[in-house]
Enzyme design. Structure first.
Site, PDB file in Angstrom:
ATOM      1  N   HIS A  99     -10.461  -5.998  -2.600  1.00 52.51           N
ATOM      2  CA  HIS A  99     -11.571  -5.868  -1.650  1.00 52.51           C
ATOM      3  C   HIS A  99     -12.713  -5.147  -2.385  1.00 52.51           C
ATOM      4  O   HIS A  99     -12.654  -3.940  -2.590  1.00 52.51           O
ATOM      5  CB  HIS A  99     -11.148  -5.051  -0.431  1.00 52.51           C
ATOM      6  CG  HIS A  99     -10.061  -5.687   0.374  1.00 52.51           C
ATOM      7  ND1 HIS A  99     -10.252  -6.847   1.086  1.00 52.51           N
ATOM      8  CD2 HIS A  99      -8.773  -5.327   0.589  1.00 52.51           C
ATOM      9  CE1 HIS A  99      -9.124  -7.172   1.706  1.00 52.51           C
ATOM     10  NE2 HIS A  99      -8.215  -6.269   1.413  1.00 52.51           N
ATOM     11  N   GLU A 158       0.807  -1.241   0.000  1.00 54.12           N
ATOM     12  CA  GLU A 158       0.000   0.000   0.000  1.00 54.12           C
ATOM     13  C   GLU A 158       0.833   1.281   0.000  1.00 54.12           C
ATOM     14  O   GLU A 158       0.581   2.187   0.785  1.00 54.12           O
ATOM     15  CB  GLU A 158      -0.945   0.001   1.202  1.00 54.12           C
ATOM     16  CG  GLU A 158      -1.896  -1.185   1.208  1.00 54.12           C
ATOM     17  CD  GLU A 158      -2.895  -1.155   2.362  1.00 54.12           C
ATOM     18  OE1 GLU A 158      -2.700  -0.372   3.318  1.00 54.12           O
ATOM     19  OE2 GLU A 158      -3.871  -1.920   2.287  1.00 54.12           O
ATOM     20  N   ASN A 182       2.136  -5.211  -3.180  1.00 56.53           N
ATOM     21  CA  ASN A 182       0.720  -5.490  -2.914  1.00 56.53           C
ATOM     22  C   ASN A 182      -0.032  -4.190  -2.643  1.00 56.53           C
ATOM     23  O   ASN A 182       0.456  -3.318  -1.919  1.00 56.53           O
ATOM     24  CB  ASN A 182       0.641  -6.399  -1.676  1.00 56.53           C
ATOM     25  CG  ASN A 182      -0.731  -6.985  -1.420  1.00 56.53           C
ATOM     26  OD1 ASN A 182      -1.314  -7.611  -2.300  1.00 56.53           O
ATOM     27  ND2 ASN A 182      -1.260  -6.790  -0.218  1.00 56.53           N
TER      28      ASN A 182
END
Ligand code: XIL
Length: 261
Positions: free
Chosen positions: A173, A94, A136
């Site tokens: 998500h 992130e 990621n």
């Protein structure tokens, strides 16, 4: 044990869990998961070595060259401890901002210098040459989003300059505010064309019934259509254990029964 052949610790390998005090490493909770998985022939995804979030207090309060050294020491020590046991590491998590800027996310790690990400990858490669090293992130599923393009450009640059990176993780998500995008397969295949694997690393899809099942089917079919899509990890097993439990986003209900998805 019945349904999965790969396991990711949801919190137990994060920086606050593995180095709660500087240079005092605790691996007990992560080891229970790793040993369970390896003892049953499952792979382990390591999550995560360098991240702005879930840092222990001592690290939150650090900056500059001291923080850079502490981050690299953390990467080295944790990746060395698990050398040979981890299929893929989320080396950096992130690091890009949301929205249209395409910029890096501001954080104490980013403020140590723009090269902190590649420094982390080089340290991870040195510590565990056999693990696949992944970048990621979330909100990198829609190919048209600035954040997706920014990560793509970083990975392309890393491949061009020989920075060791093997894979890109898409957290994925999905919910009504961040839905499964119709161009998801394009995103997967575009990253793969850079010469990295792509892995769906934290899949959950809020919803229920047929529409949720359709979205899960679409995601799986997109991964199956891309040769270098090498894994699908769901972010929990039962809905009741999910970090987003109210959205019932997983494959099993609170009783452990299979849902249509
Ligand atoms: C979440 C966990 O699921 C929660 O239990 C914890 O309280 C916070 O972190 N992106 C990530 C994951 O990379 O580590 C996050 O996991 C969810 C978002």
């Amino acid at each position: 044990n019945r349904e999965f052949n790969s396991v990711t610790p949801e919190n137990e390998m994060k920086i606050d869990a593995t180095e709660p005090q500087q240079n005092q490493f605790t691996f007990g909770n992560a080891d229970r998961i790793v040993n369970h998985a390896l003892g049953r022939g499952m792979k382990v995804r390591g999550h995560t070595l360098a991240w702005h979030s879930q840092q222990p207090g001592w690290m939150q309060n650090m900056s500059g060259s001291a923080l850079r050294s502490a981050m690299l020491n953390h990467v080295t020590r944790v990746a060395t401890y698990y050398r040979g046991k981890i299929d893929s590491w989320d080396v950096v998590n992130e690091a890009f901002a949301d929205g249209s800027s395409g910029a890096r996310r501001d954080s104490n790690l980013q403020r140590t210098g723009n090269d902190w990400i590649e420094a982390a990858f080089r340290a991870a490669r040195a510590a565990d040459p056999g693990a696949k090293l992944c970048y990621n992130d979330y909100n990198t599923d829609d190919w048209t989003h600035a954040k997706t393009q920014a990560v793509y450009n970083m990975v392309r640059d890393f491949k061009t300059r020989g920075v060791p990176i093997d894979c890109v993780g898409l957290q994925s998500h999905f919910n009504s505010g961040s839905p499964y995008p119709g161009n998801y397969r394009t995103t997967l295949s575009s990253f793969a064309a850079l010469g990295v694997d792509v892995q769906i690393t934290e899949l959950d899809i809020e919803g229920s019934g047929t529409s949720q099942a359709t979205a899960y089917r679409n995601v799986v079919n997109d991964c199956l259509a891309v040769a270098r899509c090498t894994g699908i990890t769901v972010w929990g097993i039962r809905d009741t254990d999910s970090w987003r439990a109210s959205g019932t986003p997983l494959l099993f209900d609170g009783n452990g029964n299979k849902k249509p998805a």
